[in-house]
Scaffold this motif. Structure first.
Motif, PDB file in Angstrom:
ATOM      1  N   HIS A 115       0.696  -1.139   0.099  1.00 56.91           N
ATOM      2  CA  HIS A 115       0.097  -0.009   0.135  1.00 56.91           C
ATOM      3  C   HIS A 115       0.855   1.475   0.033  1.00 56.91           C
ATOM      4  CE1 HIS A 115      -4.000  -1.817   1.549  1.00 56.91           C
ATOM      5  NE2 HIS A 115      -3.598  -2.401   0.331  1.00 56.91           N
ATOM      6  N   GLU A 116       2.155   1.166   0.952  1.00 59.49           N
ATOM      7  CA  GLU A 116       2.643   2.286   1.118  1.00 59.49           C
ATOM      8  C   GLU A 116       3.510   2.576  -0.289  1.00 59.49           C
ATOM      9  OE1 GLU A 116       4.948   1.566   4.461  1.00 59.49           O
ATOM     10  OE2 GLU A 116       3.411   2.200   5.822  1.00 59.49           O
ATOM     11  N   GLU A 117       3.852   1.612  -0.904  1.00 63.63           N
ATOM     12  CA  GLU A 117       4.760   1.618  -1.981  1.00 63.63           C
ATOM     13  C   GLU A 117       4.151   1.826  -3.343  1.00 63.63           C
ATOM     14  OE1 GLU A 117       8.381  -0.806  -4.680  1.00 63.63           O
ATOM     15  OE2 GLU A 117       7.505  -1.529  -2.684  1.00 63.63           O
ATOM     16  N   PHE A 118       2.822   1.486  -3.507  1.00 66.96           N
ATOM     17  CA  PHE A 118       2.070   1.573  -4.651  1.00 66.96           C
ATOM     18  C   PHE A 118       0.529   2.154  -4.755  1.00 66.96           C
ATOM     19  CE2 PHE A 118       4.713  -2.271  -5.088  1.00 66.96           C
ATOM     20  CZ  PHE A 118       5.604  -1.949  -6.403  1.00 66.96           C
ATOM     21  N   LEU A 119      -0.100   1.827  -3.688  1.00 68.27           N
ATOM     22  CA  LEU A 119      -1.362   2.411  -3.486  1.00 68.27           C
ATOM     23  C   LEU A 119      -1.734   3.797  -3.432  1.00 68.27           C
ATOM     24  CD1 LEU A 119      -4.515   1.823  -3.611  1.00 68.27           C
ATOM     25  CD2 LEU A 119      -4.591   1.216  -1.440  1.00 68.27           C
ATOM     26  N   TYR A 120      -1.022   4.156  -2.250  1.00 67.18           N
ATOM     27  CA  TYR A 120      -0.972   5.459  -1.709  1.00 67.18           C
ATOM     28  C   TYR A 120      -0.610   6.297  -2.695  1.00 67.18           C
ATOM     29  CZ  TYR A 120      -1.933   3.420   3.098  1.00 67.18           C
ATOM     30  OH  TYR A 120      -2.282   2.565   4.121  1.00 67.18           O
ATOM     31  N   PRO A 121       0.475   6.170  -3.435  1.00 65.01           N
ATOM     32  CA  PRO A 121       1.161   7.214  -4.564  1.00 65.01           C
ATOM     33  C   PRO A 121       0.006   7.024  -5.718  1.00 65.01           C
ATOM     34  CG  PRO A 121       3.046   5.810  -3.665  1.00 65.01           C
ATOM     35  CD  PRO A 121       1.713   5.223  -2.989  1.00 65.01           C
ATOM     36  N   ALA A 122      -0.460   6.050  -5.886  1.00 62.56           N
ATOM     37  CA  ALA A 122      -1.389   5.890  -7.066  1.00 62.56           C
ATOM     38  C   ALA A 122      -2.526   6.713  -6.919  1.00 62.56           C
ATOM     39  CB  ALA A 122      -1.765   4.445  -7.353  1.00 62.56           C
ATOM     40  N   GLY A 125      -1.941  10.299  -7.561  1.00 63.73           N
ATOM     41  CA  GLY A 125      -1.416  10.596  -8.857  1.00 63.73           C
ATOM     42  C   GLY A 125      -0.049  10.519  -9.167  1.00 63.73           C
ATOM     43  N   ASP A 126       0.712   9.993  -7.982  1.00 69.56           N
ATOM     44  CA  ASP A 126       2.157  10.046  -8.373  1.00 69.56           C
ATOM     45  C   ASP A 126       2.644   8.875  -8.992  1.00 69.56           C
ATOM     46  OD1 ASP A 126       2.513  12.537  -6.917  1.00 69.56           O
ATOM     47  OD2 ASP A 126       2.527  11.567  -5.067  1.00 69.56           O
ATOM     48  N   LYS A 127       1.942   7.941  -9.023  1.00 68.67           N
ATOM     49  CA  LYS A 127       2.111   6.617  -9.686  1.00 68.67           C
ATOM     50  C   LYS A 127       0.933   6.121 -10.652  1.00 68.67           C
ATOM     51  CE  LYS A 127       5.758   4.374  -6.984  1.00 68.67           C
ATOM     52  NZ  LYS A 127       6.211   3.199  -6.529  1.00 68.67           N
ATOM     53  N   MET A 128       1.232   5.430 -11.532  1.00 67.42           N
ATOM     54  CA  MET A 128       0.010   5.004 -12.607  1.00 67.42           C
ATOM     55  C   MET A 128      -0.095   3.589 -12.562  1.00 67.42           C
ATOM     56  SD  MET A 128      -0.928   5.825 -16.581  1.00 67.42           S
ATOM     57  CE  MET A 128      -1.037   7.563 -16.523  1.00 67.42           C
TER      58      MET A 128
END
Length: 388
Positions: A115-122, A125-128
């Motif tokens: 979650h910290e590496e992928f979900l929260y940034p997604a 809008g910081d990750k797609m």
């Protein structure tokens, strides 16, 4: 511009649905519509608008606040998608995937670290993210999935390929449907999270598209891609169940995109027929033109009622897959008709790239396959009804 509902005193009602529609309509009118044609002509994705949507909290609209979301629901999500599609369908479709298919499995089954590496940034809008389901021989028929995840001592090795991957060349991580045991067919399916940085991951040159030209869509390749066991999203063999949990949302989301495109085509047609004069009067005064506008308006209103019913049922936890299928089928077919009628109202000018109506006509074809082809939907709708 869409206005929020008002009380008799003229004050804006403060309910969430009105505020989401008002906020998104404002953003679309000011930020998206003025640049939509430019980006479509260039075939370039408006990354800065994607980032702004993240900062507005749109990507997390259907997730709870404790998960980094905005605390909304499916109804609010679909309202936002309707407004975005009114501005630029390709941006709306990419946003819709970011909000749902690309992140839902990660939200439900990912670890805190994931979650910290992928979900929260997604959600910011910081990750797609992207969603990998379709293969050359596996679209509606998921039993034909050949991308294989072979279990190892400390995880899985994935080999295979996917096609028609929206955001495939741009995504930072991918939710991928794989086969873990070909001998048991659908019971061997499972979803996995595959970061784009994984060795062995690659993609093709983006497709040259008829419509939704700002979307980056390509083939995706997996060659000995190793992922840890915790990157399996849900239990092994439960991939179909994971998909079915959100299939109603996928179909009603597609219906919502259709509603937005329908409204854009109708609004442009209304504006044009009031301005265009032939034989000494605006063509809006002619009965055949009025009939086209009437049909567009009736179908739009009917589609809106269907979408509203289904989204509220989903938010209440009620089963509504067949109704969602009906809504997807009806709204998309109606939108195809509305875009065609808008082209006819514009006449020769519709053939010019200067007018957005030609973009609506091209973009609507994208919706016919997303969320299930209409030939398959008609079959499943009929089977459910006949089985009662």
């Amino acid at each position: 511009m869409t206005q929020p509902n008002k009380s008799r005193s003229g004050k804006i009602r403060s309910n969430a649905e009105d505020m989401v529609r008002f906020t998104m309509a404002n953003f679309v009118d000011k930020e998206i519509i003025p640049v939509a044609t430019e980006y479509d002509n260039k075939g370039e994705f408006p990354q800065h608008l994607f980032k702004k949507l993240g900062k507005m909290g749109v990507f997390g609209i259907r997730y709870p606040k404790k998960a980094g979301g905005s605390g909304g629901n499916t109804t609010l999500y679909c309202i936002a998608m309707q407004e975005l599609a009114r501005g630029l369908l390709s941006l709306a479709a990419t946003t819709a995937m970011q909000c749902l298919m690309a992140t839902n499995g990660l939200y439900l089954y990912g670890t805190k670290k994931m979650h910290e590496e992928f979900l929260y940034p997604a959600l910011k809008g910081d990750k797609m993210g992207a969603f990998q389901l379709t293969e050359p021989n596996a679209g509606s028929d998921l039993s034909a999935v050949r991308t294989k995840a072979e279990k190892t001592r400390d995880g899985y090795v994935i080999n295979g390929m996917k096609t028609w991957s929206t955001s495939g060349p741009k995504a930072d991580f991918h939710t991928v449907l794989c086969q873990t045991d070909p001998s048991i067919g659908l019971r061997g399916l499972a979803f996995f999270l595959v970061p784009a940085s994984t060795p062995g991951f690659s993609y093709s040159k983006p497709f040259d598209l008829l419509g939704t030209r700002t979307s980056a869509i390509s083939e995706i390749y997996f060659k000995d891609c190793h992922v840890p066991v915790e990157y399996r999203l849900g239990k092994e063999g439960r991939g179909l169940g994971v998909l079915l949990k959100i299939l109603s949302e996928i179909r009603i989301m597609t219906a919502s995109l259709a509603l937005g495109l329908h409204r854009a085509a109708m609004d442009d047609a209304i504006r044009y027929c009031k301005e265009r004069e032939q034989f000494g009067k605006p063509i809006s005064k002619y009965q055949l033109i009025q009939a086209k506008i009437a049909n567009m308006a009736v179908n739009l209103e009917a589609g809106q009622l269907m979408v509203d019913k289904v989204t509220h049922m989903i938010d209440q936890g009620k089963e509504c897959l067949n109704l969602a299928s009906m809504a997807k089928y009806f709204t998309v077919e109606s939108t195809c008709s509305a875009c065609d009628e808008a082209m006819r109202i514009f006449g020769g000018y519709a053939y010019s790239m200067e007018y957005s109506v030609q973009r609506y006509y091209r973009d609507n074809r994208f919706l016919l396959s997303g969320g299930g082809t209409h030939e398959v939907l008609q079959t499943t709708i009929a089977r459910e009804i006949l089985s009662r």
